[in-house]
Design a protein around this motif. Sequence first.
Motif, PDB file in Angstrom:
ATOM      1  N   GLY A 139       0.801  -1.224   0.000  1.00  0.00           N
ATOM      2  CA  GLY A 139       0.000   0.000   0.000  1.00  0.00           C
ATOM      3  C   GLY A 139       0.828   1.266   0.000  1.00  0.00           C
ATOM      4  N   ALA A 140       2.157   1.158  -0.227  1.00  0.00           N
ATOM      5  CA  ALA A 140       3.010   2.343  -0.308  1.00  0.00           C
ATOM      6  C   ALA A 140       2.535   3.244  -1.445  1.00  0.00           C
ATOM      7  CB  ALA A 140       4.459   1.933  -0.526  1.00  0.00           C
ATOM      8  N   MET A 141       2.719   4.566  -1.264  1.00  0.00           N
ATOM      9  CA  MET A 141       2.135   5.542  -2.187  1.00  0.00           C
ATOM     10  C   MET A 141       3.217   6.379  -2.880  1.00  0.00           C
ATOM     11  SD  MET A 141      -0.779   7.180   0.281  1.00  0.00           S
ATOM     12  CE  MET A 141      -1.993   6.196   1.148  1.00  0.00           C
ATOM     13  N   PRO A 142       2.924   6.886  -4.066  1.00  0.00           N
ATOM     14  CA  PRO A 142       3.779   7.911  -4.664  1.00  0.00           C
ATOM     15  C   PRO A 142       3.615   9.214  -3.875  1.00  0.00           C
ATOM     16  CG  PRO A 142       1.818   7.626  -5.998  1.00  0.00           C
ATOM     17  CD  PRO A 142       1.765   6.565  -4.940  1.00  0.00           C
ATOM     18  N   HIS A 143       4.550  10.123  -4.019  1.00  0.00           N
ATOM     19  CA  HIS A 143       4.580  11.302  -3.156  1.00  0.00           C
ATOM     20  C   HIS A 143       3.350  12.198  -3.311  1.00  0.00           C
ATOM     21  CE1 HIS A 143       6.331  13.051  -6.891  1.00  0.00           C
ATOM     22  NE2 HIS A 143       5.737  14.152  -6.483  1.00  0.00           N
ATOM     23  N   TRP A 144       2.748  12.237  -4.511  1.00  0.00           N
ATOM     24  CA  TRP A 144       1.591  13.119  -4.678  1.00  0.00           C
ATOM     25  C   TRP A 144       0.375  12.647  -3.871  1.00  0.00           C
ATOM     26  CZ3 TRP A 144       4.015  10.799  -8.942  1.00  0.00           C
ATOM     27  CH2 TRP A 144       3.392   9.675  -9.483  1.00  0.00           C
ATOM     28  N   GLU A 145       0.361  11.387  -3.499  1.00  0.00           N
ATOM     29  CA  GLU A 145      -0.680  10.898  -2.597  1.00  0.00           C
ATOM     30  C   GLU A 145      -0.264  11.059  -1.135  1.00  0.00           C
ATOM     31  OE1 GLU A 145      -1.809   6.927  -3.643  1.00  0.00           O
ATOM     32  OE2 GLU A 145      -2.300   7.460  -5.725  1.00  0.00           O
ATOM     33  N   LEU A 146       1.026  10.870  -0.869  1.00  0.00           N
ATOM     34  CA  LEU A 146       1.528  11.029   0.490  1.00  0.00           C
ATOM     35  C   LEU A 146       1.325  12.455   1.006  1.00  0.00           C
ATOM     36  CD1 LEU A 146       4.886   9.049   0.235  1.00  0.00           C
ATOM     37  CD2 LEU A 146       2.958   8.463   1.728  1.00  0.00           C
ATOM     38  N   PHE A 155      -1.069  20.946  -3.999  1.00  0.00           N
ATOM     39  CA  PHE A 155      -0.954  21.285  -5.422  1.00  0.00           C
ATOM     40  C   PHE A 155      -2.175  22.056  -5.910  1.00  0.00           C
ATOM     41  CE2 PHE A 155       1.797  17.520  -4.991  1.00  0.00           C
ATOM     42  CZ  PHE A 155       2.976  18.026  -5.514  1.00  0.00           C
ATOM     43  N   GLU A 156      -3.334  21.720  -5.411  1.00  0.00           N
ATOM     44  CA  GLU A 156      -4.573  22.393  -5.840  1.00  0.00           C
ATOM     45  C   GLU A 156      -4.594  23.847  -5.393  1.00  0.00           C
ATOM     46  OE1 GLU A 156      -7.855  20.041  -4.518  1.00  0.00           O
ATOM     47  OE2 GLU A 156      -7.320  18.307  -5.752  1.00  0.00           O
ATOM     48  N   LEU A 157      -4.084  24.106  -4.198  1.00  0.00           N
ATOM     49  CA  LEU A 157      -4.016  25.491  -3.724  1.00  0.00           C
ATOM     50  C   LEU A 157      -3.076  26.312  -4.603  1.00  0.00           C
ATOM     51  CD1 LEU A 157      -4.988  27.479  -1.606  1.00  0.00           C
ATOM     52  CD2 LEU A 157      -3.147  26.694  -0.095  1.00  0.00           C
ATOM     53  N   PRO A 167       3.402  24.542  -6.493  1.00  0.00           N
ATOM     54  CA  PRO A 167       2.850  23.968  -5.270  1.00  0.00           C
ATOM     55  C   PRO A 167       2.986  24.892  -4.065  1.00  0.00           C
ATOM     56  CG  PRO A 167       4.984  23.004  -5.747  1.00  0.00           C
ATOM     57  CD  PRO A 167       4.635  23.862  -6.923  1.00  0.00           C
ATOM     58  N   VAL A 168       2.139  24.657  -3.071  1.00  0.00           N
ATOM     59  CA  VAL A 168       2.204  25.366  -1.796  1.00  0.00           C
ATOM     60  C   VAL A 168       2.673  24.364  -0.736  1.00  0.00           C
ATOM     61  CG1 VAL A 168       0.879  26.544  -0.004  1.00  0.00           C
ATOM     62  CG2 VAL A 168       0.383  26.993  -2.417  1.00  0.00           C
ATOM     63  N   TYR A 169       3.800  24.648  -0.102  1.00  0.00           N
ATOM     64  CA  TYR A 169       4.326  23.802   0.977  1.00  0.00           C
ATOM     65  C   TYR A 169       3.803  24.358   2.302  1.00  0.00           C
ATOM     66  CZ  TYR A 169       7.604  22.470  -2.714  1.00  0.00           C
ATOM     67  OH  TYR A 169       8.154  22.034  -3.889  1.00  0.00           O
ATOM     68  N   LEU A 277       5.729  16.519  -7.797  1.00  0.00           N
ATOM     69  CA  LEU A 277       6.975  17.282  -7.756  1.00  0.00           C
ATOM     70  C   LEU A 277       7.919  16.933  -8.897  1.00  0.00           C
ATOM     71  CD1 LEU A 277       7.664  16.921  -3.922  1.00  0.00           C
ATOM     72  CD2 LEU A 277       6.852  18.984  -5.077  1.00  0.00           C
ATOM     73  N   ASN A 278       7.521  16.012  -9.759  1.00  0.00           N
ATOM     74  CA  ASN A 278       8.449  15.536 -10.795  1.00  0.00           C
ATOM     75  C   ASN A 278       8.844  16.632 -11.774  1.00  0.00           C
ATOM     76  OD1 ASN A 278       8.401  13.036  -9.649  1.00  0.00           O
ATOM     77  ND2 ASN A 278       7.101  12.083 -11.193  1.00  0.00           N
ATOM     78  N   ARG A 279       7.942  17.563 -12.044  1.00  0.00           N
ATOM     79  CA  ARG A 279       8.294  18.696 -12.904  1.00  0.00           C
ATOM     80  C   ARG A 279       7.430  19.890 -12.531  1.00  0.00           C
ATOM     81  NH1 ARG A 279       9.648  17.444 -18.922  1.00  0.00           N
ATOM     82  NH2 ARG A 279      11.261  16.388 -17.730  1.00  0.00           N
ATOM     83  N   LEU A 280       8.094  21.010 -12.224  1.00  0.00           N
ATOM     84  CA  LEU A 280       7.394  22.201 -11.747  1.00  0.00           C
ATOM     85  C   LEU A 280       7.810  23.429 -12.560  1.00  0.00           C
ATOM     86  CD1 LEU A 280       7.921  21.677  -7.901  1.00  0.00           C
ATOM     87  CD2 LEU A 280       5.878  21.084  -9.237  1.00  0.00           C
TER      88      LEU A 280
END
Length: 423
Positions: A139-146, A155-157, A167-169, A277-280
């Motif tokens: 059940g490990a997730m890619p970072h956009w889900e984490l 990312f939506e904000l 993105p907003v951190y 975060l792969n391309r910004l």
Amino acid sequence: MLQIAFIRENQKKVINALAKRNINAESIVDEVVQLDEKRRATQVEMDTILSETNKLSKEIGDLMKNGEKQKAEILKQKVLLQKEKSKELADKTDELAKELTEKLYTIPNLPAEIVPEGKTPEDNLNVFQAGEFPVLHEGAMPHWELVKKYDIIDFELGVKITGAGFPVYKGKGARLQRALISYFLDKNTDAGYLEYQVPHLVNEASAYGTGQLPDKEGQMYHDATDDLYLIPTAEVPVTNIFRDVILNPNDLPIKCTGYTPCFRREAGSYGAHVRGLNRLHQFDKVEIVRVEHPDNSYKALDEMVEHVKTILDELKLPYRILRLCGGDMGFASALTYDFEVYSTAQERWLEISSVSNFETFQANRLKLRYKDADGKNQLAHTLNGSSLALPRVLAGILENYQTTNGIVIPEVLRPYCGFDIIN
């Protein structure tokens, strides 16, 4: 920028070297050589006329002293005609020089001899690999889900405020981001790099100086009102510190580091490989830049590679180093090593650093020189590297350090973060 004297004297070598970049350079090499011949011939013609004009002016002075005004007036008319002709030739010389420079700006750097043949990233040469791939839980997730699960990057904000790729951190995500920047800078300054804080906007001369223009004009954000460009990397303002500078050989080597946000339009980038975060369009990066004596630049490149390796070893991330092939190298580079971190959750390699030697390519554009033992001005060598670009390093940490209890913080970053886990 390649020097026209070098191209003129090494036409076959230039054509063969650029073939490694999969470029047929015969026509452009022939064109710049012919332009240079026209420019030089026009300059010689102008210099000859100016020399004749100076002689006539002296004769006119002698005639006037001897009272031979009529003869002097005839020569004055001839001088006027010659001055008009020399003005025409000066304008023509300037036009040819400008046209030649514009052509030279379009020619990429020559690859070093050890650059492998190839057209695509698949042809890059894997020269080093270290670290073990972590075994992730079910059940490990890619970072956009984490980041959604732990509410650390929104990312939506970012889309609401600006658009996709901004993105907003927040919370521990912002703190981890700041920790990485501080850690990278400390590693660099401990290694002898002088820290700079530089502008995030540069003028056109700076963008031309490091080779972003005209090659990457469509990828840069441009403010047309003030004719300024948002920087795609700290390399641009940091390297331009030394534009139009003549260095004492005792000043070398020069080692600089700096943190900046970076801005890239990345037009046409779509698909799963650019998620999260792969391309910004905006991201943070810490850069290292070196100015070196030509005899030492490849040793310096090896030192930079070793330096980046120590950072990734301390972060305990699995990584590899690629020597880029001719078809995948940047426009200004003579030799580039890419660092890639392995994302176990995405099951793919993520580029997180490029370390490059530009030899004299940038220095020629920048007029960055040093005085040799004979007191003559020589072009320096410039190098730069990411140390490191944050987004994919952060993605690698989030994905490779995830557990069922949360995301463990790498030990080396804990003093900077002030916490051991994101949960």
